[in-house]
Motif scaffolding. Structure first.
Motif, PDB file in Angstrom:
ATOM      1  N   ALA A 126      12.533  13.059 -10.971  1.00  0.00           N
ATOM      2  CA  ALA A 126      13.803  12.418 -10.659  1.00  0.00           C
ATOM      3  C   ALA A 126      14.971  13.172 -11.273  1.00  0.00           C
ATOM      4  CB  ALA A 126      13.798  10.969 -11.140  1.00  0.00           C
ATOM      5  N   GLY A 127      14.688  14.379 -11.806  1.00  0.00           N
ATOM      6  CA  GLY A 127      15.730  15.192 -12.427  1.00  0.00           C
ATOM      7  C   GLY A 127      15.726  15.064 -13.935  1.00  0.00           C
ATOM      8  N   GLY A 128      15.774  16.202 -14.622  1.00  0.00           N
ATOM      9  CA  GLY A 128      15.811  16.186 -16.086  1.00  0.00           C
ATOM     10  C   GLY A 128      14.575  15.540 -16.666  1.00  0.00           C
ATOM     11  N   ASP A 129      14.778  14.554 -17.533  1.00  0.00           N
ATOM     12  CA  ASP A 129      13.658  13.896 -18.206  1.00  0.00           C
ATOM     13  C   ASP A 129      13.262  12.585 -17.532  1.00  0.00           C
ATOM     14  OD1 ASP A 129      15.823  12.329 -18.838  1.00  0.00           O
ATOM     15  OD2 ASP A 129      15.539  12.393 -21.014  1.00  0.00           O
ATOM     16  N   ARG A 130      13.569  12.450 -16.236  1.00  0.00           N
ATOM     17  CA  ARG A 130      13.259  11.210 -15.515  1.00  0.00           C
ATOM     18  C   ARG A 130      12.171  11.438 -14.472  1.00  0.00           C
ATOM     19  NH1 ARG A 130      17.548   7.658 -16.823  1.00  0.00           N
ATOM     20  NH2 ARG A 130      18.317   8.463 -18.811  1.00  0.00           N
ATOM     21  N   LEU A 131      11.362  10.405 -14.272  1.00  0.00           N
ATOM     22  CA  LEU A 131      10.329  10.403 -13.242  1.00  0.00           C
ATOM     23  C   LEU A 131      10.373   9.099 -12.477  1.00  0.00           C
ATOM     24  CD1 LEU A 131       7.171  11.670 -15.226  1.00  0.00           C
ATOM     25  CD2 LEU A 131       8.588  13.029 -13.671  1.00  0.00           C
ATOM     26  N   SER A 162       0.814  -1.224   0.000  1.00  0.00           N
ATOM     27  CA  SER A 162       0.000   0.000   0.000  1.00  0.00           C
ATOM     28  C   SER A 162       0.848   1.275   0.000  1.00  0.00           C
ATOM     29  CB  SER A 162      -0.994   0.021   1.169  1.00  0.00           C
ATOM     30  OG  SER A 162      -0.326  -0.029   2.427  1.00  0.00           O
ATOM     31  N   PRO A 163       1.792   1.409  -0.949  1.00  0.00           N
ATOM     32  CA  PRO A 163       2.621   2.624  -0.972  1.00  0.00           C
ATOM     33  C   PRO A 163       1.781   3.850  -1.292  1.00  0.00           C
ATOM     34  CG  PRO A 163       2.942   1.360  -2.976  1.00  0.00           C
ATOM     35  CD  PRO A 163       2.097   0.510  -2.072  1.00  0.00           C
ATOM     36  N   TRP A 164       2.155   4.987  -0.709  1.00  0.00           N
ATOM     37  CA  TRP A 164       1.398   6.226  -0.917  1.00  0.00           C
ATOM     38  C   TRP A 164       2.329   7.404  -1.196  1.00  0.00           C
ATOM     39  CZ3 TRP A 164      -0.515  11.014  -0.517  1.00  0.00           C
ATOM     40  CH2 TRP A 164      -1.867  11.222  -0.783  1.00  0.00           C
ATOM     41  N   GLY A 165       3.134   7.798  -0.223  1.00  0.00           N
ATOM     42  CA  GLY A 165       4.021   8.941  -0.416  1.00  0.00           C
ATOM     43  C   GLY A 165       5.412   8.519  -0.842  1.00  0.00           C
ATOM     44  N   LEU A 166       6.100   9.416  -1.549  1.00  0.00           N
ATOM     45  CA  LEU A 166       7.457   9.158  -2.018  1.00  0.00           C
ATOM     46  C   LEU A 166       8.299  10.405  -1.799  1.00  0.00           C
ATOM     47  CD1 LEU A 166       9.110   6.922  -3.626  1.00  0.00           C
ATOM     48  CD2 LEU A 166       8.744   8.380  -5.616  1.00  0.00           C
ATOM     49  N   ALA A 167       9.510  10.233  -1.263  1.00  0.00           N
ATOM     50  CA  ALA A 167      10.413  11.363  -1.027  1.00  0.00           C
ATOM     51  C   ALA A 167      11.824  10.956  -1.448  1.00  0.00           C
ATOM     52  CB  ALA A 167      10.392  11.775   0.441  1.00  0.00           C
ATOM     53  N   PRO A 168      12.337  11.498  -2.554  1.00  0.00           N
ATOM     54  CA  PRO A 168      13.709  11.196  -2.960  1.00  0.00           C
ATOM     55  C   PRO A 168      14.714  11.790  -1.979  1.00  0.00           C
ATOM     56  CG  PRO A 168      12.411  12.040  -4.815  1.00  0.00           C
ATOM     57  CD  PRO A 168      11.622  12.288  -3.571  1.00  0.00           C
ATOM     58  N   LEU A 169      15.701  11.000  -1.607  1.00  0.00           N
ATOM     59  CA  LEU A 169      16.749  11.437  -0.695  1.00  0.00           C
ATOM     60  C   LEU A 169      17.924  12.031  -1.468  1.00  0.00           C
ATOM     61  CD1 LEU A 169      16.833   8.338   1.670  1.00  0.00           C
ATOM     62  CD2 LEU A 169      16.258  10.669   2.391  1.00  0.00           C
ATOM     63  N   PRO A 170      18.680  12.915  -0.844  1.00  0.00           N
ATOM     64  CA  PRO A 170      19.920  13.364  -1.472  1.00  0.00           C
ATOM     65  C   PRO A 170      20.804  12.145  -1.757  1.00  0.00           C
ATOM     66  CG  PRO A 170      19.418  14.695   0.463  1.00  0.00           C
ATOM     67  CD  PRO A 170      18.451  13.556   0.468  1.00  0.00           C
ATOM     68  N   GLY A 171      21.307  12.055  -2.956  1.00  0.00           N
ATOM     69  CA  GLY A 171      22.122  10.903  -3.313  1.00  0.00           C
ATOM     70  C   GLY A 171      21.383   9.864  -4.121  1.00  0.00           C
ATOM     71  N   GLY A 172      20.026   9.945  -4.164  1.00  0.00           N
ATOM     72  CA  GLY A 172      19.294   9.094  -5.093  1.00  0.00           C
ATOM     73  C   GLY A 172      18.363   8.074  -4.508  1.00  0.00           C
ATOM     74  N   ASP A 173      18.567   7.623  -3.252  1.00  0.00           N
ATOM     75  CA  ASP A 173      17.653   6.641  -2.687  1.00  0.00           C
ATOM     76  C   ASP A 173      16.283   7.267  -2.439  1.00  0.00           C
ATOM     77  OD1 ASP A 173      19.655   4.826  -2.837  1.00  0.00           O
ATOM     78  OD2 ASP A 173      19.963   4.609  -0.684  1.00  0.00           O
ATOM     79  N   LEU A 230       8.727   2.419 -10.551  1.00  0.00           N
ATOM     80  CA  LEU A 230       9.303   2.397 -11.885  1.00  0.00           C
ATOM     81  C   LEU A 230      10.106   3.673 -12.132  1.00  0.00           C
ATOM     82  CD1 LEU A 230       6.057   1.340 -13.814  1.00  0.00           C
ATOM     83  CD2 LEU A 230       7.868  -0.185 -13.004  1.00  0.00           C
ATOM     84  N   GLU A 231      11.132   3.565 -12.949  1.00  0.00           N
ATOM     85  CA  GLU A 231      11.844   4.746 -13.431  1.00  0.00           C
ATOM     86  C   GLU A 231      11.448   4.969 -14.883  1.00  0.00           C
ATOM     87  OE1 GLU A 231      16.305   6.703 -14.047  1.00  0.00           O
ATOM     88  OE2 GLU A 231      16.110   4.588 -13.477  1.00  0.00           O
ATOM     89  N   LEU A 232      11.042   6.200 -15.189  1.00  0.00           N
ATOM     90  CA  LEU A 232      10.583   6.543 -16.525  1.00  0.00           C
ATOM     91  C   LEU A 232      11.478   7.604 -17.158  1.00  0.00           C
ATOM     92  CD1 LEU A 232       6.749   7.096 -15.822  1.00  0.00           C
ATOM     93  CD2 LEU A 232       7.941   4.926 -16.237  1.00  0.00           C
ATOM     94  N   ARG A 272      13.090   2.698   3.157  1.00  0.00           N
ATOM     95  CA  ARG A 272      14.102   3.264   2.269  1.00  0.00           C
ATOM     96  C   ARG A 272      14.398   2.260   1.159  1.00  0.00           C
ATOM     97  NH1 ARG A 272      19.518   6.618   3.805  1.00  0.00           N
ATOM     98  NH2 ARG A 272      20.496   6.646   1.734  1.00  0.00           N
ATOM     99  N   VAL A 273      14.357   2.736  -0.078  1.00  0.00           N
ATOM    100  CA  VAL A 273      14.628   1.893  -1.231  1.00  0.00           C
ATOM    101  C   VAL A 273      15.941   2.330  -1.858  1.00  0.00           C
ATOM    102  CG1 VAL A 273      13.840   1.194  -3.525  1.00  0.00           C
ATOM    103  CG2 VAL A 273      12.182   1.489  -1.669  1.00  0.00           C
ATOM    104  N   ASP A 274      16.882   1.384  -1.984  1.00  0.00           N
ATOM    105  CA  ASP A 274      18.133   1.668  -2.671  1.00  0.00           C
ATOM    106  C   ASP A 274      17.841   1.868  -4.150  1.00  0.00           C
ATOM    107  OD1 ASP A 274      20.606   0.970  -4.272  1.00  0.00           O
ATOM    108  OD2 ASP A 274      21.458   0.849  -2.257  1.00  0.00           O
ATOM    109  N   GLU A 275      18.137   3.048  -4.654  1.00  0.00           N
ATOM    110  CA  GLU A 275      17.765   3.414  -6.024  1.00  0.00           C
ATOM    111  C   GLU A 275      18.434   2.524  -7.060  1.00  0.00           C
ATOM    112  OE1 GLU A 275      18.765   5.323  -9.796  1.00  0.00           O
ATOM    113  OE2 GLU A 275      20.116   5.325  -8.059  1.00  0.00           O
ATOM    114  N   LYS A 276      19.576   1.974  -6.742  1.00  0.00           N
ATOM    115  CA  LYS A 276      20.304   1.145  -7.716  1.00  0.00           C
ATOM    116  C   LYS A 276      19.924  -0.327  -7.625  1.00  0.00           C
ATOM    117  CE  LYS A 276      24.368   4.131  -8.178  1.00  0.00           C
ATOM    118  NZ  LYS A 276      23.818   5.274  -7.402  1.00  0.00           N
TER     119      LYS A 276
END
Length: 402
Positions: A371-376, A88-99, A397-399, A112-116
């Motif tokens: 997610a910066g530039g042309d990424r979501l 049941s994910p709802w909110g999302l907050a990108p951390l400095p550094g990408g996670d 997902l990364e778009l 916390r989700v490791d972005e890589k």
């Protein structure tokens, strides 16, 4: 940490001492940054005409500087699945550094989700959350000073109301014990089984914005003394922000049904998505102090005194949730509509008809974040009790978007 809890009585705003004059003067220049004062079109410039589903009026207010619009047609490419198995994910907050930090509405936890790698680490459970219906642990946001203060803000449903808290995040502690006790900075937002709002975000002015719902009591939306059916604007400590349209009040705009998404464009203008009832869902350009019509009107053509949406959709095509701004367009996640909408902008008007992507491919879509530039980043919502969950749901997902 000093506890500053905003008091209310039966969801009516109780006036408190105003922000000191020196601070008010210092912040007044940025207070209206969402109103188009930075040189773009005035968001109040709607022509009042009715638009068909998924369409929008594209006229521009006279005398405003021209802005270059993005192409009428865009594109979306799913680059990868970042993480799976979210509940049941709802909110999302990108951390400095990408996670990424993601909140679970029903479990009342932050992960916390490791972005890589997609590896997930449980920060802990947020105490005081009372999940029920559409309520629970909803939006999250990082403090503007997160690099030094390590504070995470959250909007959640308690046993008595919806409120905003902040917590110290200490990643050096063991998993499951990394969140400090919630410090309540704002309380008294009406709660219900439905229409709890829940999206929070810090604006370019450093102020905290919150989208609320009318909790099923439609009369609250037109009551400027109520916190329900509003966009609120406050300092990080929960005080009414300097320059708000109503004296000593956190209310920034009113006449909303259930605000679900908040995002700013490159000129610091605020946009918000909103659930309609049976006919029209809306994307609105937000002007301080304006009335967005609910329950007197839904969609465009509501007459004088109401601010028309810049785009609208039938509810089975959208049921919008989170929004993000990238590449000259607002990108809007659809729950019931199970698609991602692209709304190209010219000022605070749609430059072309909205365009749908990913229709039915990933089920219900809850949150989209830049997610910066042309990424979501895009978060699905199939484990919320209303979706058709697959084995690896829910996911991030990364778009790549144009």
């Amino acid at each position: 940490m000093t506890r500053r809890t905003r008091r209310v009585e039966g969801t009516k705003i109780v006036r408190r001492r105003a922000v000191p004059a020196v601070l008010a003067a210092a912040l007044l220049l940025t207070a209206g940054c969402s109103s188009g004062s930075s040189g773009g079109a005035d968001p109040s410039g709607a022509d009042g005409s009715s638009s068909p589903a998924g369409t929008a009026a594209r006229s521009s207010p006279a005398g405003t500087p021209a802005e270059q619009a993005p192409p009428a047609k865009g594109s979306v490419k799913v680059l990868r699945t970042v993480a799976t198995g979210l509940d049941s994910p709802w909110g999302l907050a990108p951390l400095p550094g990408g996670d990424l930090l993601v909140s679970s509405r029903d479990e009342a936890t932050i992960t916390r989700v490791d972005e890589k790698s997609g590896e997930k680490t449980d920060l802990g459970e947020v105490s005081g959350v009372s999940p029920s219906g559409e309520g629970g642990l909803l939006g999250i946001a990082l403090s503007p000073g997160f690099a030094s203060d390590h504070l995470v803000y959250a909007y959640f449903t308690s046993a008595s109301d919806n409120r905003i808290v902040r917590m110290l995040y200490d990643e050096k502690k063991p998993a499951g014990e990394q969140l400090g006790a919630p410090d309540t900075v704002f309380r008294g937002i009406p709660k219900g089984v439905i229409h709890n709002g829940g999206r929070i975000a810090f604006g370019p002015d450093g102020m905290l914005y919150a989208g609320t719902g009318e909790s099923g009591d439609t009369g609250l939306s037109q009551d400027k003394e109520s916190l329900g059916g509003k966009i609120l604007r406050m300092t990080p400590d929960g005080e009414p922000a300097p320059g708000n349209p109503f004296p000593d009040s956190p209310v920034y705009s009113y006449g909303h049904r259930n605000v679900q998404g908040l995002a700013w464009d490159g000129r610091q203008r605020l946009f918000a998505s909103e659930f309609g009832q049976d006919t029209w869902d809306e994307l609105n350009a937000i002007k301080p102090g304006d009335n967005y019509g609910w329950p007197e009107k839904e969609g465009t053509g509501g007459g004088s005194g109401f601010h028309d949406p810049l785009a609208q959709w039938h509810t089975d095509e959208a049921s919008p949730s989170g929004i993000a701004y990238a590449e000259g367009s607002v990108w809007m996640a659809g729950l019931r509509g199970e698609r991602l909408w692209r709304i190209p902008l010219k000022g605070t008007k749609a430059a072309a008809d909205p365009q749908a992507f990913l229709e039915g491919e990933y089920g219900r879509l809850r949150t989209v974040a830049a997610a910066g530039g042309d990424r979501l980043w895009l978060v699905t919502s199939n484990t919320d009790g209303r979706g058709d969950a697959k084995g690896d749901d829910d996911r991030i997902l990364e778009l790549e978007v144009k």
